[in-house]
Write a protein that holds these residues in place. Structure first.
Motif, PDB file in Angstrom:
ATOM      1  N   HIS A  56      43.684  56.054  49.789  1.00 19.86           N
ATOM      2  CA  HIS A  56      44.538  55.288  50.679  1.00 19.86           C
ATOM      3  C   HIS A  56      45.091  54.102  49.895  1.00 19.86           C
ATOM      4  CE1 HIS A  56      43.153  57.580  54.168  1.00 19.86           C
ATOM      5  NE2 HIS A  56      41.935  57.467  53.672  1.00 19.86           N
ATOM      6  N   TRP A  57      46.390  53.876  50.014  1.00 19.20           N
ATOM      7  CA  TRP A  57      47.029  52.839  49.228  1.00 19.20           C
ATOM      8  C   TRP A  57      46.399  51.467  49.464  1.00 19.20           C
ATOM      9  CZ3 TRP A  57      49.497  53.521  45.013  1.00 19.20           C
ATOM     10  CH2 TRP A  57      50.258  54.672  44.807  1.00 19.20           C
ATOM     11  N   ALA A  58      46.021  51.187  50.702  1.00 21.08           N
ATOM     12  CA  ALA A  58      45.445  49.876  51.005  1.00 21.08           C
ATOM     13  C   ALA A  58      44.145  49.664  50.229  1.00 21.08           C
ATOM     14  CB  ALA A  58      45.203  49.746  52.503  1.00 21.08           C
ATOM     15  N   ALA A  59      43.273  50.683  50.223  1.00 20.57           N
ATOM     16  CA  ALA A  59      42.003  50.567  49.502  1.00 20.57           C
ATOM     17  C   ALA A  59      42.218  50.515  47.995  1.00 20.57           C
ATOM     18  CB  ALA A  59      41.094  51.737  49.867  1.00 20.57           C
ATOM     19  N   ILE A  60      43.190  51.288  47.503  1.00 21.86           N
ATOM     20  CA  ILE A  60      43.472  51.304  46.065  1.00 21.86           C
ATOM     21  C   ILE A  60      44.000  49.950  45.600  1.00 21.86           C
ATOM     22  CG2 ILE A  60      44.976  52.295  44.300  1.00 21.86           C
ATOM     23  CD1 ILE A  60      44.754  54.968  45.794  1.00 21.86           C
ATOM     24  N   LEU A  61      44.979  49.397  46.335  1.00 18.55           N
ATOM     25  CA  LEU A  61      45.545  48.102  45.966  1.00 18.55           C
ATOM     26  C   LEU A  61      44.527  46.981  46.117  1.00 18.55           C
ATOM     27  CD1 LEU A  61      49.098  48.423  47.558  1.00 18.55           C
ATOM     28  CD2 LEU A  61      48.455  48.678  45.145  1.00 18.55           C
ATOM     29  N   PHE A  62      43.578  47.173  47.023  1.00 14.31           N
ATOM     30  CA  PHE A  62      42.519  46.185  47.208  1.00 14.31           C
ATOM     31  C   PHE A  62      41.552  46.188  46.031  1.00 14.31           C
ATOM     32  CE2 PHE A  62      38.222  45.162  48.718  1.00 14.31           C
ATOM     33  CZ  PHE A  62      38.419  43.892  49.238  1.00 14.31           C
ATOM     34  N   MET A  63      41.289  47.354  45.447  1.00 13.99           N
ATOM     35  CA  MET A  63      40.255  47.491  44.430  1.00 13.99           C
ATOM     36  C   MET A  63      40.770  47.314  43.014  1.00 13.99           C
ATOM     37  SD  MET A  63      36.971  47.852  44.514  1.00 13.99           S
ATOM     38  CE  MET A  63      36.771  48.549  46.158  1.00 13.99           C
ATOM     39  N   ILE A  64      42.027  47.670  42.748  1.00 17.93           N
ATOM     40  CA  ILE A  64      42.531  47.632  41.375  1.00 17.93           C
ATOM     41  C   ILE A  64      42.429  46.250  40.739  1.00 17.93           C
ATOM     42  CG2 ILE A  64      44.680  47.725  40.040  1.00 17.93           C
ATOM     43  CD1 ILE A  64      45.354  50.316  41.366  1.00 17.93           C
ATOM     44  N   PRO A  65      42.810  45.159  41.428  1.00 16.87           N
ATOM     45  CA  PRO A  65      42.691  43.845  40.774  1.00 16.87           C
ATOM     46  C   PRO A  65      41.257  43.482  40.375  1.00 16.87           C
ATOM     47  CG  PRO A  65      44.109  43.711  42.702  1.00 16.87           C
ATOM     48  CD  PRO A  65      43.454  45.053  42.746  1.00 16.87           C
ATOM     49  N   VAL A  66      40.283  44.073  41.068  1.00 18.31           N
ATOM     50  CA  VAL A  66      38.885  43.770  40.763  1.00 18.31           C
ATOM     51  C   VAL A  66      38.524  44.261  39.368  1.00 18.31           C
ATOM     52  CG1 VAL A  66      36.511  44.036  41.575  1.00 18.31           C
ATOM     53  CG2 VAL A  66      38.390  44.003  43.215  1.00 18.31           C
ATOM     54  N   ALA A  67      39.258  45.266  38.875  1.00 23.35           N
ATOM     55  CA  ALA A  67      38.946  45.837  37.568  1.00 23.35           C
ATOM     56  C   ALA A  67      39.103  44.832  36.443  1.00 23.35           C
ATOM     57  CB  ALA A  67      39.836  47.053  37.315  1.00 23.35           C
ATOM     58  N   ILE A  68      39.864  43.775  36.666  1.00 23.20           N
ATOM     59  CA  ILE A  68      40.103  42.799  35.599  1.00 23.20           C
ATOM     60  C   ILE A  68      38.808  42.106  35.192  1.00 23.20           C
ATOM     61  CG2 ILE A  68      41.330  40.684  34.992  1.00 23.20           C
ATOM     62  CD1 ILE A  68      43.537  41.553  36.906  1.00 23.20           C
ATOM     63  N   ALA A  69      38.014  41.674  36.175  1.00 25.58           N
ATOM     64  CA  ALA A  69      36.772  40.946  35.866  1.00 25.58           C
ATOM     65  C   ALA A  69      35.785  41.797  35.071  1.00 25.58           C
ATOM     66  CB  ALA A  69      36.134  40.428  37.147  1.00 25.58           C
ATOM     67  N   PRO A  70      35.480  43.049  35.482  1.00 26.35           N
ATOM     68  CA  PRO A  70      34.579  43.857  34.665  1.00 26.35           C
ATOM     69  C   PRO A  70      35.142  44.189  33.290  1.00 26.35           C
ATOM     70  CG  PRO A  70      34.672  44.706  36.893  1.00 26.35           C
ATOM     71  CD  PRO A  70      35.751  43.685  36.780  1.00 26.35           C
ATOM     72  N   ALA A  71      36.480  44.271  33.171  1.00 25.32           N
ATOM     73  CA  ALA A  71      37.061  44.496  31.845  1.00 25.32           C
ATOM     74  C   ALA A  71      36.761  43.320  30.927  1.00 25.32           C
ATOM     75  CB  ALA A  71      38.564  44.713  31.970  1.00 25.32           C
ATOM     76  N   VAL A  72      36.911  42.097  31.455  1.00 21.37           N
ATOM     77  CA  VAL A  72      36.569  40.904  30.686  1.00 21.37           C
ATOM     78  C   VAL A  72      35.072  40.886  30.384  1.00 21.37           C
ATOM     79  CG1 VAL A  72      36.499  38.388  30.747  1.00 21.37           C
ATOM     80  CG2 VAL A  72      38.494  39.594  31.630  1.00 21.37           C
ATOM     81  N   GLU A  73      34.277  41.296  31.368  1.00 21.13           N
ATOM     82  CA  GLU A  73      32.823  41.369  31.179  1.00 21.13           C
ATOM     83  C   GLU A  73      32.477  42.342  30.056  1.00 21.13           C
ATOM     84  OE1 GLU A  73      28.865  42.255  33.927  1.00 21.13           O
ATOM     85  OE2 GLU A  73      30.829  43.010  34.526  1.00 21.13           O
ATOM     86  N   HIS A  74      33.171  43.467  30.028  1.00 20.03           N
ATOM     87  CA  HIS A  74      32.915  44.475  29.004  1.00 20.03           C
ATOM     88  C   HIS A  74      33.251  43.929  27.616  1.00 20.03           C
ATOM     89  CE1 HIS A  74      32.569  48.666  27.534  1.00 20.03           C
ATOM     90  NE2 HIS A  74      33.515  48.308  26.691  1.00 20.03           N
ATOM     91  N   ILE A  75      34.357  43.189  27.519  1.00 22.22           N
ATOM     92  CA  ILE A  75      34.719  42.585  26.247  1.00 22.22           C
ATOM     93  C   ILE A  75      33.613  41.639  25.780  1.00 22.22           C
ATOM     94  CG2 ILE A  75      36.364  41.026  25.119  1.00 22.22           C
ATOM     95  CD1 ILE A  75      38.494  42.180  27.047  1.00 22.22           C
ATOM     96  N   GLY A  76      33.102  40.827  26.701  1.00 22.16           N
ATOM     97  CA  GLY A  76      32.001  39.929  26.352  1.00 22.16           C
ATOM     98  C   GLY A  76      30.764  40.688  25.911  1.00 22.16           C
ATOM     99  N   ASP A  77      30.488  41.814  26.569  1.00 20.91           N
ATOM    100  CA  ASP A  77      29.343  42.640  26.170  1.00 20.91           C
ATOM    101  C   ASP A  77      29.493  43.128  24.736  1.00 20.91           C
ATOM    102  OD1 ASP A  77      28.260  42.313  28.639  1.00 20.91           O
ATOM    103  OD2 ASP A  77      28.979  44.223  29.447  1.00 20.91           O
ATOM    104  N   MET A  78      30.707  43.598  24.392  1.00 23.70           N
ATOM    105  CA  MET A  78      30.931  44.120  23.051  1.00 23.70           C
ATOM    106  C   MET A  78      30.780  43.015  22.003  1.00 23.70           C
ATOM    107  SD  MET A  78      31.399  47.334  23.382  1.00 23.70           S
ATOM    108  CE  MET A  78      30.237  47.215  24.756  1.00 23.70           C
ATOM    109  N   VAL A  79      31.251  41.805  22.321  1.00 25.69           N
ATOM    110  CA  VAL A  79      31.106  40.686  21.392  1.00 25.69           C
ATOM    111  C   VAL A  79      29.634  40.360  21.181  1.00 25.69           C
ATOM    112  CG1 VAL A  79      31.554  38.238  21.055  1.00 25.69           C
ATOM    113  CG2 VAL A  79      33.361  39.719  21.929  1.00 25.69           C
ATOM    114  N   ALA A  80      28.873  40.317  22.291  1.00 26.45           N
ATOM    115  CA  ALA A  80      27.450  39.987  22.196  1.00 26.45           C
ATOM    116  C   ALA A  80      26.683  41.055  21.417  1.00 26.45           C
ATOM    117  CB  ALA A  80      26.858  39.830  23.597  1.00 26.45           C
ATOM    118  N   ILE A  81      26.961  42.319  21.726  1.00 19.93           N
ATOM    119  CA  ILE A  81      26.272  43.405  21.031  1.00 19.93           C
ATOM    120  C   ILE A  81      26.637  43.412  19.554  1.00 19.93           C
ATOM    121  CG2 ILE A  81      26.074  45.922  20.854  1.00 19.93           C
ATOM    122  CD1 ILE A  81      26.533  46.002  23.893  1.00 19.93           C
ATOM    123  N   GLY A  82      27.919  43.159  19.271  1.00 15.97           N
ATOM    124  CA  GLY A  82      28.351  43.125  17.884  1.00 15.97           C
ATOM    125  C   GLY A  82      27.667  42.019  17.095  1.00 15.97           C
ATOM    126  N   SER A  83      27.446  40.861  17.739  1.00 17.57           N
ATOM    127  CA  SER A  83      26.792  39.756  17.048  1.00 17.57           C
ATOM    128  C   SER A  83      25.324  40.047  16.769  1.00 17.57           C
ATOM    129  CB  SER A  83      26.916  38.478  17.876  1.00 17.57           C
ATOM    130  OG  SER A  83      26.189  38.597  19.094  1.00 17.57           O
TER     131      SER A  83
END
Length: 254
Positions: free
Chosen positions: A211-238
């Motif tokens: 449903h478009w409403a649920a999809i549009l509601f959830m897609i912006p949330v993906a930004i925070a975990p993407a940033v979180e994932h980047i931080g994870d990779m930096v920490a693991i790399g260090s």
């Protein structure tokens, strides 16, 4: 080999707690989360050729959005929204593969990535307090809960700060083992659900609906975990000195 087994077991316990907590707080099925996280982790390691020592678990950033989406749109529509959010990660990974990582360094700088990761963890502090004080358990009193939680925390901190050699690498396992042994002695652990559970069962999968409403509601949330994932990779790399930013080309919802 013993060091690898112990550190791997510690990662398992840490990821398991986080992985199960998210579906419990959002009303979803923990068995589905465990199954999909296990499959996703195996696929992740196969694709990255075992270059990134991580386990894909649930992201705390999705807790509040999932709760709101389930209340507004239902579980099937929420699953469809989460699948759409997963496609956002696929798009980011392909951008990294094609354009490199320079734009990624500029887009979310370290001063942004750090606070995002801190906020995601601190937002769950009230949940941790309620669990540590026994508010979410029916078979333990306030005093016993405080004793168990504080003892486990103390052992973890002592091992992390004053531990030497192998003990310093596994402070969380030390806290878990200490707390669990005390819980057994105090009769807090209830094995009835374990005895009543089936030996083998299939997770209760829910077919997604889109449903478009649920999809549009959830897609912006993906930004925070993407940033979180980047931080994870930096920490693991260090820590490992082997993980590179190329691993972000395999970014996955976790």
């Amino acid at each position: 080999m013993a060091k690898v087994i112990l550190t791997g077991a510690q990662m398992l316990f840490v990821a398991f707690g986080a992985l199960v907590l998210v579906p419990l707080l959002t009303g979803l099925d923990p068995s589905v989360a465990l199954f999909t996280a296990g499959v996703g982790t195996l696929v992740f390691h196969a694709v990255t050729k075992q270059s990134v020592p991580v386990f894909l678990a649930s992201s705390f950033a999705f807790i509040a959005p999932i709760q709101g989406s389930v209340a507004s749109f239902g579980v099937p529509a929420t699953m469809g929204g989460l699948m759409a959010a997963g496609l956002v990660y696929v798009a980011i990974s392909q951008a990294v593969r094609l354009k490199g990582t320079a734009w990624l360094h500029r887009l979310p700088p370290a001063v942004v990535v750090g606070p995002v990761i801190m906020v995601i963890g601190l937002a769950l502090a009230p949940v941790a307090v309620s669990m540590a004080t026994g508010e979410t358990s029916d078979n333990i009193g306030y005093g016993a809960a405080i004793f168990l939680s504080m003892t486990s925390l103390l052992v973890t901190l002592v091992l992390a700060v004053f531990g030497r050699g192998l003990l310093r690498l596994v402070p969380i396992i030390g806290g878990i083992v200490t707390g669990y042994c005390l819980a057994l002695v105090m009769g807090v652990v209830d094995f009835t659900p374990v005895r009543e559970a089936a030996w083998l069962s299939i997770p209760s999968f829910t077919a997604p609906s889109f449903h478009w409403a649920a999809i549009l509601f959830m897609i912006p949330v993906a930004i925070a975990p993407a940033v979180e994932h980047i931080g994870d990779m930096v920490a693991i790399g260090s820590v490992t000195r082997k993980t590179t930013w190329k691993s972000l080309a395999y970014i996955a919802p976790c």
